[in-house]
Write a protein that holds these residues in place. Structure first.
Motif, PDB file in Angstrom:
ATOM      1  N   THR A 357      43.760  37.788  30.220  1.00 19.34           N
ATOM      2  CA  THR A 357      44.634  38.917  30.547  1.00 19.34           C
ATOM      3  C   THR A 357      43.858  40.220  30.686  1.00 19.34           C
ATOM      4  N   ALA A 358      42.989  40.490  29.714  1.00 20.71           N
ATOM      5  CA  ALA A 358      42.223  41.735  29.747  1.00 20.71           C
ATOM      6  C   ALA A 358      41.322  41.796  30.973  1.00 20.71           C
ATOM      7  N   GLU A 359      40.698  40.671  31.336  1.00 15.46           N
ATOM      8  CA  GLU A 359      39.796  40.660  32.484  1.00 15.46           C
ATOM      9  C   GLU A 359      40.558  40.818  33.794  1.00 15.46           C
ATOM     10  N   ILE A 360      41.710  40.177  33.911  1.00 17.59           N
ATOM     11  CA  ILE A 360      42.507  40.326  35.129  1.00 17.59           C
ATOM     12  C   ILE A 360      42.965  41.780  35.271  1.00 17.59           C
ATOM     13  N   LEU A 361      43.369  42.385  34.162  1.00 21.12           N
ATOM     14  CA  LEU A 361      43.796  43.780  34.210  1.00 21.12           C
ATOM     15  C   LEU A 361      42.646  44.683  34.647  1.00 21.12           C
ATOM     16  N   ARG A 362      41.435  44.423  34.158  1.00 19.63           N
ATOM     17  CA  ARG A 362      40.271  45.207  34.579  1.00 19.63           C
ATOM     18  C   ARG A 362      40.040  45.052  36.082  1.00 19.63           C
ATOM     19  N   ILE A 363      40.216  43.840  36.572  1.00 17.92           N
ATOM     20  CA  ILE A 363      40.014  43.590  38.002  1.00 17.92           C
ATOM     21  C   ILE A 363      41.069  44.329  38.820  1.00 17.92           C
ATOM     22  N   LEU A 364      42.318  44.309  38.360  1.00 15.89           N
ATOM     23  CA  LEU A 364      43.377  45.031  39.076  1.00 15.89           C
ATOM     24  C   LEU A 364      43.094  46.529  39.104  1.00 15.89           C
ATOM     25  N   ASP A 365      42.625  47.064  37.982  1.00 10.40           N
ATOM     26  CA  ASP A 365      42.287  48.495  37.941  1.00 10.40           C
ATOM     27  C   ASP A 365      41.162  48.817  38.920  1.00 10.40           C
ATOM     28  N   LEU A 366      40.128  47.969  38.942  1.00 10.46           N
ATOM     29  CA  LEU A 366      39.001  48.202  39.847  1.00 10.46           C
ATOM     30  C   LEU A 366      39.438  48.063  41.300  1.00 10.46           C
ATOM     31  N   THR A 367      40.297  47.096  41.565  1.00  9.79           N
ATOM     32  CA  THR A 367      40.814  46.907  42.922  1.00  9.79           C
ATOM     33  C   THR A 367      41.556  48.148  43.391  1.00  9.79           C
ATOM     34  N   GLU A 368      42.412  48.682  42.526  1.00  7.43           N
ATOM     35  CA  GLU A 368      43.158  49.892  42.884  1.00  7.43           C
ATOM     36  C   GLU A 368      42.218  51.067  43.117  1.00  7.43           C
ATOM     37  N   GLU A 398      48.928  26.852  31.732  1.00  7.20           N
ATOM     38  CA  GLU A 398      49.976  27.731  31.210  1.00  7.20           C
ATOM     39  C   GLU A 398      49.383  29.022  30.674  1.00  7.20           C
ATOM     40  N   LEU A 399      48.264  28.913  29.962  1.00  7.61           N
ATOM     41  CA  LEU A 399      47.611  30.099  29.419  1.00  7.61           C
ATOM     42  C   LEU A 399      47.103  31.001  30.544  1.00  7.61           C
ATOM     43  N   ALA A 400      46.499  30.371  31.562  1.00  4.40           N
ATOM     44  CA  ALA A 400      45.940  31.141  32.676  1.00  4.40           C
ATOM     45  C   ALA A 400      47.043  31.842  33.464  1.00  4.40           C
ATOM     46  N   THR A 401      48.110  31.133  33.781  1.00  2.98           N
ATOM     47  CA  THR A 401      49.216  31.729  34.541  1.00  2.98           C
ATOM     48  C   THR A 401      49.875  32.845  33.746  1.00  2.98           C
ATOM     49  N   ALA A 402      50.064  32.610  32.467  1.00  2.00           N
ATOM     50  CA  ALA A 402      50.650  33.655  31.616  1.00  2.00           C
ATOM     51  C   ALA A 402      49.753  34.883  31.574  1.00  2.00           C
ATOM     52  N   GLY A 403      48.430  34.667  31.610  1.00  2.00           N
ATOM     53  CA  GLY A 403      47.499  35.790  31.621  1.00  2.00           C
ATOM     54  C   GLY A 403      47.634  36.632  32.881  1.00  2.00           C
ATOM     55  N   LEU A 404      47.819  35.972  34.037  1.00  3.45           N
ATOM     56  CA  LEU A 404      48.016  36.702  35.291  1.00  3.45           C
ATOM     57  C   LEU A 404      49.320  37.492  35.268  1.00  3.45           C
ATOM     58  N   VAL A 405      50.376  36.846  34.782  1.00  6.79           N
ATOM     59  CA  VAL A 405      51.684  37.502  34.711  1.00  6.79           C
ATOM     60  C   VAL A 405      51.620  38.715  33.791  1.00  6.79           C
ATOM     61  N   GLU A 406      50.994  38.547  32.631  1.00  9.26           N
ATOM     62  CA  GLU A 406      50.907  39.644  31.671  1.00  9.26           C
ATOM     63  C   GLU A 406      50.106  40.811  32.241  1.00  9.26           C
ATOM     64  N   ALA A 407      48.994  40.505  32.938  1.00 15.00           N
ATOM     65  CA  ALA A 407      48.179  41.575  33.519  1.00 15.00           C
ATOM     66  C   ALA A 407      48.960  42.349  34.571  1.00 15.00           C
ATOM     67  N   LEU A 408      49.683  41.635  35.449  1.00 10.66           N
ATOM     68  CA  LEU A 408      50.484  42.315  36.466  1.00 10.66           C
ATOM     69  C   LEU A 408      51.595  43.140  35.822  1.00 10.66           C
ATOM     70  N   SER A 409      52.184  42.621  34.768  1.00  9.13           N
ATOM     71  CA  SER A 409      53.242  43.342  34.066  1.00  9.13           C
ATOM     72  C   SER A 409      52.695  44.614  33.433  1.00  9.13           C
ATOM     73  N   ARG A 410      51.554  44.525  32.767  1.00 10.14           N
ATOM     74  CA  ARG A 410      50.954  45.696  32.137  1.00 10.14           C
ATOM     75  C   ARG A 410      50.498  46.718  33.178  1.00 10.14           C
ATOM     76  N   LYS A 411      50.109  46.215  34.357  1.00 12.54           N
ATOM     77  CA  LYS A 411      49.717  47.110  35.439  1.00 12.54           C
ATOM     78  C   LYS A 411      50.929  47.813  36.051  1.00 12.54           C
ATOM     79  N   GLY A 412      52.091  47.186  35.900  1.00 13.62           N
ATOM     80  CA  GLY A 412      53.299  47.770  36.459  1.00 13.62           C
ATOM     81  C   GLY A 412      53.482  47.503  37.929  1.00 13.62           C
ATOM     82  N   TRP A 413      52.842  46.446  38.437  1.00 13.04           N
ATOM     83  CA  TRP A 413      52.929  46.118  39.854  1.00 13.04           C
ATOM     84  C   TRP A 413      53.991  45.050  40.096  1.00 13.04           C
ATOM     85  N   ALA A 414      54.818  45.288  41.089  1.00 13.62           N
ATOM     86  CA  ALA A 414      55.792  44.281  41.504  1.00 13.62           C
ATOM     87  C   ALA A 414      55.084  43.165  42.253  1.00 13.62           C
TER      88      ALA A 414
END
Length: 612
Positions: A357-368, A398-414
């Protein structure tokens, strides 16, 4: 600005209030366009009786039909076909659905001598349906359609072009002629669509690449290979340097890996089994076969595997601007958008399951951060989940998919969920960017991979001393430098912001007497890292200005006798118009600040004095 999952490729263009829905968003447009394709095919066969029909589906903005015709269709033919279509529409012919047996369908087809329909019939599951257009024409079809042609607006459609197409998309099959059309509910929608189409032509990166002397694709070297000219190379270097610095700041290290490797590596990675059709043939060196890389991933995997890793080292973040080579068929290559040699902005993160989750969120931030620097701030996001055929344990998925969902949720992206749309080796996030005229472009992707760590037996030493597999995350932000450059060029229509322009300032000496001063100014600008030049053509001022405007140079600096005497320049900005007279020192300061802040234009500390 937050990303939006509802952004559309037909979002209203700047200044427009007319919304153009995609076919997939409108049941009525689906019926109109599907019906209009049948009307077109009927019109073609009335005017060209020897033309055989193949397939005629709808597209997101229109429809097309493929024909096998001995006569090549011309622009004049399209006009005649359109007139015949209007006659058919005005007859208000009913479109009726008929369910038939396979034998009856085959008999109908043989009576018409339509061999392509026989091939289509062989691939259709029962029940077999066809649609009739009046009593005069029919085709195999599942629908839906309007009730009768009177529901089609003769003022809201157009036949746009003719192109070549291979039957079944296979270049070894017969070459057909494809007629493209567009259809809408109202004439106003058609007019808006045509406006956007013309705007897309004006922004075509292939034309702009030539006009602005940015790049070329030279036939003598082979198809799909890009030559970066000095002006384009400057811009590429700016993009790459920005990308590198952003990655260093985000905790990545850079890799440089080979362009070729022993064929056995691609067997281990699985590319020979699953990707060979998109790979160039191997080359023999010292009695071993080597393969040009179509991907960078195996090289990063080998770097990880070069020694045993500890859980304390994870996550490991490695990035590379790695050039890859893929075989693309001649018919699909398109400027910079689809080429055979391109540079991926690849990165791979090796992490623990609980770090996903933390790594996906970092990637989303860098992408933005990176996309926003190029004025892309509206996105369409898809989350693709586990497909039917996949590898890996349920718990890890399940863990990986939940990590993606959580990162997108924390990012606030639809986002929208594509159930079962993930790769066989892991779930993924795909991000499309919206350009200045509302088109969506697939660029960024984030993919979790359970396959390569398994194939290459990657391990780390866990806290309890056991050997465990790391989670591998593939990600690209631009996708490829070439394609992103093309998208960016069309987004800006070649009118690049100041910080990115290949030539930022052009000095325009009015007479030969002021040339020495112009050269001094050039030296000062160049010494400060400003990309500048002096126009030595000796043309009149009007032409000097026109030439600079044609090359879309952000700032033109006119130098006459008065400017030379006062150590000043008279500035003209593409975005802000006439800026008046400005001391050279002030120009330097404003240009340096614009570069540092990645500004679109010069921000002057105080208004310049008007020049005479």
């Amino acid at each position: 600005m937050p990303a939006s999952a509802s952004a559309s490729s037909t979002t209203p263009a700047a200044g427009s209030t007319i919304h153009l829905p995609k076919t997939s968003e409108s049941e009525q447009l689906l019926k109109i366009r599907h019906s209009m394709s049948h009307v077109m095919a009927m019109a073609v066969q009335k005017l060209f009786p020897r033309a055989q029909v193949t397939i005629g589906p709808w597209t997101e903005t229109g429809f097309y039909y493929d024909f096998d015709s001995p006569e090549p269709f011309t622009e004049a033919d399209l006009k005649a076909i359109r007139k015949e279509m209007i006659r058919i529409i005005n007859k208000k012919l009913p479109l009726e659905r008929i369910e038939v047996s396979r034998a009856e369908a085959e008999a109908r087809i043989r009576a018409q001598n339509e061999p392509y329909k026989l091939e289509i019939l062989a691939g259709i599951q029962e029940p077999i349906t066809l649609y009739t257009l009046g009593q005069e024409w029919w085709d195999l079809c599942a629908g839906p359609h309007v009730a009768h042609t009177g529901e089609l607006n003769p003022q809201a459609f157009e036949l746009e072009s003719v192109a070549g197409a291979y039957w079944r998309g296979d270049e070894h099959n017969a070459q057909l002629q494809r007629i493209y059309g567009t259809a809408w509910e109202t004439a106003e929608q058609l007019a808006e669509h045509k406006h956007r189409r013309e705007e897309a032509k004006r922004r075509d990166h292939r034309r702009l690449g030539t006009d602005l002397d940015l790049f070329s694709i030279e036939d003598e070297a082979g198809a799909g290979l890009v030559f970066w000219h000095p002006r384009g190379a400057r811009m590429r270097l700016l993009i790459e340097d920005f990308w590198r610095q952003a990655h260093f700041a985000a905790g990545y290290e850079l890799l440089y890996t080979p362009h070729v490797a022993d064929l056995a590596l691609w067997r281990t990675s699985g590319h020979l089994d699953f990707y060979s059709e998109s790979m160039f043939g191997p080359m023999a060196v010292d009695e071993r076969l080597y393969q040009l890389r179509p991907m960078n991933c195996p090289f990063h995997v080998l770097t990880y595997a070069s020694r045993l890793r500890s859980y304390r080292e994870l996550p490991i973040r490695w990035a590379e601007l790695g050039t890859v080579y893929r075989y693309e068929r001649p018919g699909v290559m398109h400027g910079l958008m689809r080429v055979r040699g391109f540079t991926q902005d690849d990165a791979h993160v090796f992490c623990l399951p609980e770090q996903i989750t933390a790594e996906i969120l970092r990637i989303l931030d860098l992408t933005e951060e990176i996309l926003s620097a190029f004025d892309f701030r509206s996105y369409e996001i898809n989350l693709s989940t586990r497909p039917g055929k996949s590898i890996g344990e349920d718990a890890v998925w399940e863990l990986a998919t939940a990590g993606l969902v959580e990162a997108l949720s924390r990012k606030g992206w639809a986002y929208t969920i594509d159930e079962g749309g993930g790769a066989f080796y892991g779930p993924k996030i795909d991000l499309k960017i919206e350009d200045a005229i509302g088109r969506m472009w697939q660029c960024s992707t984030i993919q979790l991979d359970f396959n390569l760590p398994e194939r290459f037996q990657l391990e780390y030493v866990a806290a309890d001393g056991s050997r465990q597999r790391p989670i591998m995350i593939h990600r690209a932000i631009f996708g490829s430098l070439e394609r992103f450059f093309g998208i960016m060029t069309e987004n800006y229509a070649g009118d690049f912001p100041f910080w990115l322009a290949p030539e930022q300032v052009r000095l325009l000496p009015v007479t030969d007497e002021v040339l020495p001063f112009a050269e001094q100014v050039l030296s000062q600008l160049s010494g400060a890292g400003i990309r500048a030049s002096v126009d030595h053509s000796g043309d009149r001022l009007g032409k000097l200005i026109r030439n600079g405007e044609q090359m879309k140079i952000p700032v033109l600096a006119v130098i006459g006798a008065r400017e030379a005497e006062t150590a000043a320049v008279s500035l003209r900005s593409r975005r802000d118009g006439d800026l008046g007279s400005l001391p050279v020192a002030a120009l330097l300061k404003a240009a340096e600040r614009a570069n540092l802040e990645r500004g679109a234009t010069l921000e002057l500390a105080s208004p310049g004095k008007e020049h005479s």
